[in-house]
Design a protein around this motif. Structure first.
Motif, PDB file in Angstrom:
ATOM      1  N   ALA A   1       1.193  -1.322   0.093  1.00  0.00           N
ATOM      2  CA  ALA A   1      -0.049  -0.333   0.043  1.00  0.00           C
ATOM      3  C   ALA A   1       0.890   1.125  -0.099  1.00  0.00           C
ATOM      4  N   VAL A   2       2.341   1.559   0.748  1.00  0.00           N
ATOM      5  CA  VAL A   2       3.304   2.097   0.646  1.00  0.00           C
ATOM      6  C   VAL A   2       3.255   2.848  -0.391  1.00  0.00           C
ATOM      7  N   GLN A   3       4.156   1.271  -0.875  1.00  0.00           N
ATOM      8  CA  GLN A   3       4.430   1.046  -2.593  1.00  0.00           C
ATOM      9  C   GLN A   3       3.668   1.832  -3.005  1.00  0.00           C
ATOM     10  N   HIS A   4       2.170   1.762  -3.532  1.00  0.00           N
ATOM     11  CA  HIS A   4       1.614   1.797  -4.575  1.00  0.00           C
ATOM     12  C   HIS A   4       0.767   3.249  -3.544  1.00  0.00           C
ATOM     13  N   ALA A   5       1.095   3.977  -2.711  1.00  0.00           N
ATOM     14  CA  ALA A   5       0.748   5.080  -2.810  1.00  0.00           C
ATOM     15  C   ALA A   5       1.696   6.120  -3.122  1.00  0.00           C
ATOM     16  N   TYR A   6       3.085   5.776  -2.968  1.00  0.00           N
ATOM     17  CA  TYR A   6       3.917   6.062  -3.376  1.00  0.00           C
ATOM     18  C   TYR A   6       3.906   6.798  -4.821  1.00  0.00           C
ATOM     19  N   SER A   7       3.541   6.070  -5.317  1.00  0.00           N
ATOM     20  CA  SER A   7       3.727   5.968  -7.063  1.00  0.00           C
ATOM     21  C   SER A   7       2.584   6.804  -7.527  1.00  0.00           C
ATOM     22  N   ILE A   8       1.802   6.761  -6.692  1.00  0.00           N
ATOM     23  CA  ILE A   8       0.934   7.952  -6.692  1.00  0.00           C
ATOM     24  C   ILE A   8       0.750   9.513  -6.479  1.00  0.00           C
ATOM     25  N   SER A   9       1.393   9.835  -5.440  1.00  0.00           N
ATOM     26  CA  SER A   9       1.990  10.892  -4.965  1.00  0.00           C
ATOM     27  C   SER A   9       2.972  10.554  -3.954  1.00  0.00           C
ATOM     28  N   GLU A  10       4.403  10.998  -3.780  1.00  0.00           N
ATOM     29  CA  GLU A  10       5.257  10.962  -2.989  1.00  0.00           C
ATOM     30  C   GLU A  10       5.342  10.844  -1.672  1.00  0.00           C
ATOM     31  N   ILE A  11       4.699  12.416  -2.036  1.00  0.00           N
ATOM     32  CA  ILE A  11       4.753  13.008  -0.353  1.00  0.00           C
ATOM     33  C   ILE A  11       3.787  12.334   0.577  1.00  0.00           C
ATOM     34  N   ASP A  12       2.798  12.180  -0.370  1.00  0.00           N
ATOM     35  CA  ASP A  12       1.361  10.923   0.791  1.00  0.00           C
ATOM     36  C   ASP A  12       2.212   9.612   1.288  1.00  0.00           C
ATOM     37  N   GLY A  13       2.821   9.214  -0.267  1.00  0.00           N
ATOM     38  CA  GLY A  13       3.154   7.938   0.334  1.00  0.00           C
ATOM     39  C   GLY A  13       4.368   7.661   2.146  1.00  0.00           C
TER      40      GLY A  13
ATOM     41  N   ASN B   1      15.473   8.901   1.197  1.00  0.00           N
ATOM     42  CA  ASN B   1      15.778   9.620   0.807  1.00  0.00           C
ATOM     43  C   ASN B   1      14.958  10.767  -0.058  1.00  0.00           C
ATOM     44  N   TYR B   2      13.540  10.941   0.954  1.00  0.00           N
ATOM     45  CA  TYR B   2      12.781  11.951   0.951  1.00  0.00           C
ATOM     46  C   TYR B   2      13.589  13.427   1.468  1.00  0.00           C
ATOM     47  N   ILE B   3      14.308  13.316   2.926  1.00  0.00           N
ATOM     48  CA  ILE B   3      14.636  14.532   3.233  1.00  0.00           C
ATOM     49  C   ILE B   3      16.039  15.264   1.494  1.00  0.00           C
ATOM     50  N   ARG B   4      16.057  14.805   0.644  1.00  0.00           N
ATOM     51  CA  ARG B   4      17.535  14.298  -0.408  1.00  0.00           C
ATOM     52  C   ARG B   4      17.151  16.149  -1.096  1.00  0.00           C
ATOM     53  N   SER B   5      15.613  16.457  -1.050  1.00  0.00           N
ATOM     54  CA  SER B   5      15.795  17.473  -1.679  1.00  0.00           C
ATOM     55  C   SER B   5      15.731  18.256  -0.393  1.00  0.00           C
ATOM     56  N   PHE B   6      15.238  18.883   0.678  1.00  0.00           N
ATOM     57  CA  PHE B   6      15.299  19.798   1.600  1.00  0.00           C
ATOM     58  C   PHE B   6      16.756  19.221   2.648  1.00  0.00           C
ATOM     59  N   LYS B   7      17.327  18.618   2.362  1.00  0.00           N
ATOM     60  CA  LYS B   7      18.476  18.659   3.747  1.00  0.00           C
ATOM     61  C   LYS B   7      19.363  19.544   3.888  1.00  0.00           C
ATOM     62  N   HIS B   8      19.711  20.354   2.487  1.00  0.00           N
ATOM     63  CA  HIS B   8      20.320  21.590   3.120  1.00  0.00           C
ATOM     64  C   HIS B   8      19.682  22.735   3.111  1.00  0.00           C
ATOM     65  N   SER B   9      19.364  23.231   2.727  1.00  0.00           N
ATOM     66  CA  SER B   9      17.884  24.273   2.883  1.00  0.00           C
ATOM     67  C   SER B   9      17.118  24.156   4.163  1.00  0.00           C
ATOM     68  N   ASP B  10      16.582  22.908   4.815  1.00  0.00           N
ATOM     69  CA  ASP B  10      15.709  23.267   5.875  1.00  0.00           C
ATOM     70  C   ASP B  10      16.180  21.947   6.625  1.00  0.00           C
ATOM     71  N   PRO B  11      17.492  21.853   7.087  1.00  0.00           N
ATOM     72  CA  PRO B  11      17.708  21.051   7.985  1.00  0.00           C
ATOM     73  C   PRO B  11      17.242  19.959   9.722  1.00  0.00           C
ATOM     74  N   ARG B  12      16.593  21.330  10.037  1.00  0.00           N
ATOM     75  CA  ARG B  12      16.328  20.964  11.035  1.00  0.00           C
ATOM     76  C   ARG B  12      14.765  19.823  11.221  1.00  0.00           C
ATOM     77  N   ILE B  13      14.063  20.556   9.445  1.00  0.00           N
ATOM     78  CA  ILE B  13      12.293  19.717   9.703  1.00  0.00           C
ATOM     79  C   ILE B  13      13.391  18.326   8.824  1.00  0.00           C
ATOM     80  N   ALA B  14      14.575  18.184   8.195  1.00  0.00           N
ATOM     81  CA  ALA B  14      15.409  17.036   8.518  1.00  0.00           C
ATOM     82  C   ALA B  14      16.017  15.967   8.852  1.00  0.00           C
ATOM     83  N   ALA B  15      15.831  16.605   9.617  1.00  0.00           N
ATOM     84  CA  ALA B  15      16.351  16.122  11.832  1.00  0.00           C
ATOM     85  C   ALA B  15      14.641  15.537  11.681  1.00  0.00           C
ATOM     86  N   GLU B  16      13.736  15.854  12.095  1.00  0.00           N
ATOM     87  CA  GLU B  16      12.789  15.652  12.558  1.00  0.00           C
ATOM     88  C   GLU B  16      13.141  13.855  11.888  1.00  0.00           C
ATOM     89  N   TYR B  17      12.002  13.984  10.328  1.00  0.00           N
ATOM     90  CA  TYR B  17      11.815  12.748   9.688  1.00  0.00           C
ATOM     91  C   TYR B  17      13.334  11.320   9.990  1.00  0.00           C
TER      92      TYR B  17
END
Length: 855
Positions: free
Chosen positions: A499-511, A556-572
């Motif tokens: 289910a997670v894999q299929h949700a990810y194929s529809i919307s990565e952020i929701d998956g 891999n989710y935090i890949r696009s924002f780990k440099h711009s938002d390190p605080r949020i990346a740490a939370e995840y």
């Protein structure tokens, strides 16, 4: 020279030509005979002639030729016993000369030119040979270096593998830093190499939360919920994660994909349900969903009478099973007083209204056929049982009646067949009854009613139907069979990883957030295998069980924002340890360390050290309980210190220094600074300045060491954690740096005074020089490596001062005494240098001798 090679080549060329028979015969015989001459492999040594000898003999031969007095006497010895006459050989040579195979006589100047060419070529060959030898040596050294390092890497890899299997490995401790080695292996598996990085940026994930405003807005909304979720977890407070996400999606108007939204409702019921069994939980959800649908339908089409549940279901049946002309869709329904009683019982069960279904059965028992008279007994036993399961004796009787009468009835009511099947789980080899399942939800519910959780080996094969069997059916059908309901089907059937894999194929952020919600409810099978997950491949198979790579998914989710938002990346990344398993916690720590090293946001993530030595904690230390770390000390060791070790291994000196500082390993900090300072002072040319205009404590190791010593000296608590020897070494190195600065300014007398105060070079007498030479190796290594430069500085200063004194016109006894005193210091230094000459560069000792001679 070796005659064999040249003769062989010449005669080989001759044999390939078509000359006169006599010449060929003569030369062939000569070739055969020449094979008896000495060569490189014979017992005789090769003939070596000097250039002068060659020139002398060439001149003699030239004169003989010019006089036309050819003497064949020596040839007689060469050809003796060969049966070849000298005249024949002479004729053959003349014949060869006529066709330019053998060169004619060359003038004297030309011969000299050839000798010059020979010498030049010989010189070039020697140079090339030397270069090749150097390259060969360098190649061997490089191979040796690579071999040693590869061996070290393999040893380290072996230890890591042993640790992963629970085998204890004796590791180096911090004492190795005191001994000069900083190659300390981390105590956790190293994921940073071999494409095993948790925060791998080379994978094919396309999600970029900064791509547009809408996606960025959704990302920030999700991030706020995750932050609040972590806050609640930290104080052990319940947090309605799924409800918060549903509210967020509704308020944002993000209804673009209805499948995702509906699936969140399914997920809310799954995550909040207190029932552990997948089948029961999903059946209850479908019954609740159906009842809500019936209520909504009744409100739109109210019928006569009270709005009881039975009346609502009757209204639904009329709506679904009646045609516009008031006739029934199915011809074989059992109608009593205008009501299809078996359909009514079926849909009451479908809505979870079991007591109402039993009531309808009792009210209509008089209308039951003879073969149906015992149904009420079975139905009551089924409804009143806690596990919706018939007693064994009733189940056996029902099966007999079903097989003899119900199953074979050609005009039987399909809803009667369905009810019998459900309460007795009869004839499971044929499960589907298409006439009664009006929707996909009906089909799912009906299968959940047939599934038997406690299958035993004694059950007949045709009566076995498990959740795994149902999941296999869904997998075989695939997405195409269920269309936009596939995600809900996967969730309801307990296939959460898919289910997670299929949700990810529809919307990565929701998956991603589907996986977080499921992991929080302990519904995901999470793999601890350090693999690189790729798009649509975030699920791996472990035998027949699906597992999801939760760590890689978040990484891999935090890949696009780990440099711009390190605080949020740490939370995840903190969520990796959500499941409380030791393996996931270890991976969580590793991911956090990677984030620290990749972003270099040390202040935000780990905190900072004030000028007074106090440490201000960062984001990660504030989340210490969520990292499963007991106290500040354990946090410093597991996160900060391990990150420092990794940075040190990777050669990131400045990063490792800051990280060791943050981990309060102050003695290690001074040890590294001493190494850096010692290397800088010993490897920089004496005429090169050690300070630049734009230098600061972050770029200049001298300034860095000076600042650290001030902090460590002022703070007694820190000072206690630093070994006295390390502090003394650092202070001496800083004083050497001051002396270098004075030396660069050509203040010779002041430089000598500074060096003398160091007490590293003998200034007094030869006895002191010998003593210091014997005690050289007891000095700290960074001081030892700077002794050669101190000697050069001392001798240069003495030379410059004496030169200035000699050039001055002033003459006095004081001047003479001063020069003599300086020369005495120089002699002491040279005695000292002579005793340690093999511990310093050869050119340094040679320079010292030249300076001494010039005094």
């Amino acid at each position: 020279m070796s005659f064999t090679t040249n003769n062989d080549h010449a005669f080989d060329r001759l044999k390939d030509k078509d000359y006169t028979n006599s010449s060929s015969k003569v030369l062939n015989d000569l070739v055969e005979t020449s094979k008896n001459l000495p060569n490189d492999s014979s017992e005789f040594e090769s003939i070596q002639l000097s250039i002068n000898e060659i020139r002398k003999r060439a001149s003699g031969l030239r004169k003989d030729k010019e006089a036309k007095q050819i003497d064949h006497t020596k040839a007689h010895y060469l050809l003796a016993g060969s049966g070849i006459s000298v005249e024949d050989v002479d004729n053959s040579i003349k014949s060869l000369q006529s066709i330019h195979i053998i060169e004619h006589h060359v003038p004297n100047k030309q011969l000299e030119g050839e000798l010059d060419n020979y010498l030049r070529l010989k010189k070039d060959e020697n140079i090339i040979s030397s270069i090749e030898k150097l390259l060969s040596t360098a190649s061997k050294d490089f191979d040796s270096f690579v071999s040693q390092n590869l061996n070290l890497d393999w040893e380290q890899h072996k230890d890591e593998v042993r640790e992963n299997f629970g085998i204890l490995v004796k590791r180096k401790n911090m004492d190795s830093y005191k001994s000069g080695s900083r190659s300390v292996t981390p105590a956790v598996p190293k994921w940073g190499g071999n494409n095993n990085s948790i925060l791998d940026s080379s994978s094919g994930f396309r999600l970029n939360v900064n791509e547009n405003y809408l996606l960025r807005d959704k990302f920030e909304r999700y991030a706020k919920i995750i932050h609040a979720f972590n806050n609640a977890r930290q104080v052990r407070r319940d947090f309605p994660l799924v409800n918060e996400i549903i509210s967020m999606l509704n308020s944002s108007g993000d209804s673009k994909n209805r499948q995702i939204m509906e699936s969140w409702y399914v997920l809310r019921d799954i995550c909040t349900s207190k029932v552990d069994d997948v089948v029961i939980r999903s059946r209850l959800y479908l019954e609740k969903q159906f009842m809500e649908y019936i209520d909504d339908l009744y409100k739109k089409n109210p019928n006569e009478g009270l709005p009881t549940n039975i009346n609502k279901v009757k209204s639904f049946i009329d709506y679904k099973l009646k045609k516009s002309d008031n006739t029934w869709v199915l011809n074989n329904l059992t109608i009593v007083n205008g009501i299809p009683i078996w359909a009514l019982m079926f849909f009451l069960l479908r809505a979870g209204l079991t007591q109402e279904a039993l009531e309808v059965a009792y009210n209509n028992k008089s209308s039951f056929k003879k073969v149906e008279q015992s149904f009420l007994v079975y139905f009551k036993a089924y409804i009143t049982s806690s596990d919706r399961k018939l007693p064994a004796e009733f189940a056996a009787k029902l099966h007999i009646e079903y097989n003899q009468h119900i199953k074979s009835s050609l005009d039987g009511d399909p809803f009667r067949l369905a009810v019998y099947k459900m309460i007795g789980r009869c004839d499971l080899s044929r499960k589907n009854i298409s006439a009664v399942t009006l929707s996909l939800e009906d089909w799912l519910w009906y299968h959940f009613m047939l599934i038997k959780n406690d299958v035993s080996d004694n059950d007949p094969v045709y009566e076995r139907y498990t959740l795994e069997d149902f999941q296999n059916i869904i997998s075989s059908y695939g997405e195409s069979r269920f269309s936009n309901l596939y995600l809900q089907v996967l969730l309801l059937s307990g296939m959460y990883e898919l289910a997670v894999q299929h949700a990810y194929s529809i919307s990565e952020i929701d998956g991603i957030h589907f996986s977080i919600a499921l992991a929080n409810s302990r519904l995901l099978n999470i793999t601890c295998t350090p693999i690189n997950c790729q798009p649509n491949q975030i699920v791996v198979m472990n035998g027949i069980k699906c597992e999801i790579n939760f760590a890689a998914l978040l990484g891999n989710y935090i890949r696009s924002f780990k440099h711009s938002d390190p605080r949020i990346a740490a939370e995840y990344l903190i969520l990796i340890g959500l499941t409380d398993s030791e393996e996931q916690i270890s991976i969580c720590h590793e991911a956090i360390r990677e984030l620290v090293l990749e972003t270099k946001e040390f202040t935000i993530l780990l905190g900072k050290i004030n000028r007074d030595g106090t440490r201000i904690p960062g984001v990660l230390e504030e989340r210490q309980p969520l990292l499963h770390l007991k106290d500040e000390k354990q946090f410093l060791h597991k996160i900060t210190e391990q990150a420092a070790l990794r940075a040190d291994e990777d050669g990131r000196v400045n990063d490792s220094l800051l990280l060791y500082q943050l981990s309060e390993e102050f003695d290690v900090v001074i040890t590294i600074v001493n190494d850096l300072l010692g290397d800088l002072l010993s490897s920089t040319d004496l005429d090169q300045p050690l300070f630049g205009i734009a230098d600061n404590p972050e770029t200049n190791y001298i300034l860095m060491a000076d600042r650290l010593m001030q902090i460590y000296t002022d703070n007694l608590e820190i000072s206690k954690k630093v070994h006295t020897k390390n502090k003394e070494t650092c202070l001496l190195l800083l004083r050497i740096a001051d002396a270098r600065r004075t030396y660069t300014a050509q203040q010779w007398q002041n430089t000598l005074s500074q060096i003398e105060e160091l007490d590293l070079i003998p200034f007094t007498n030869e006895v002191e020089a010998r003593r210091q030479a014997q005690n050289l190796m007891s000095l700290e290594k960074n001081l030892v490596k700077n002794i050669p430069n101190l000697l050069m500085m001392t001798m240069t200063c003495i030379s410059k001062i004496i030169q200035d004194l000699n050039e001055s016109t002033f003459q006095s006894i004081t001047k003479t005494q001063q020069i003599e005193s300086l020369k005495k210091v120089a002699r002491n230094c040279m005695v000292y240098a002579g005793m340690i000459q093999y511990k310093m560069p050869r050119e340094t000792y040679s320079s010292l001798i030249r300076l001494d001679i010039a005094l």
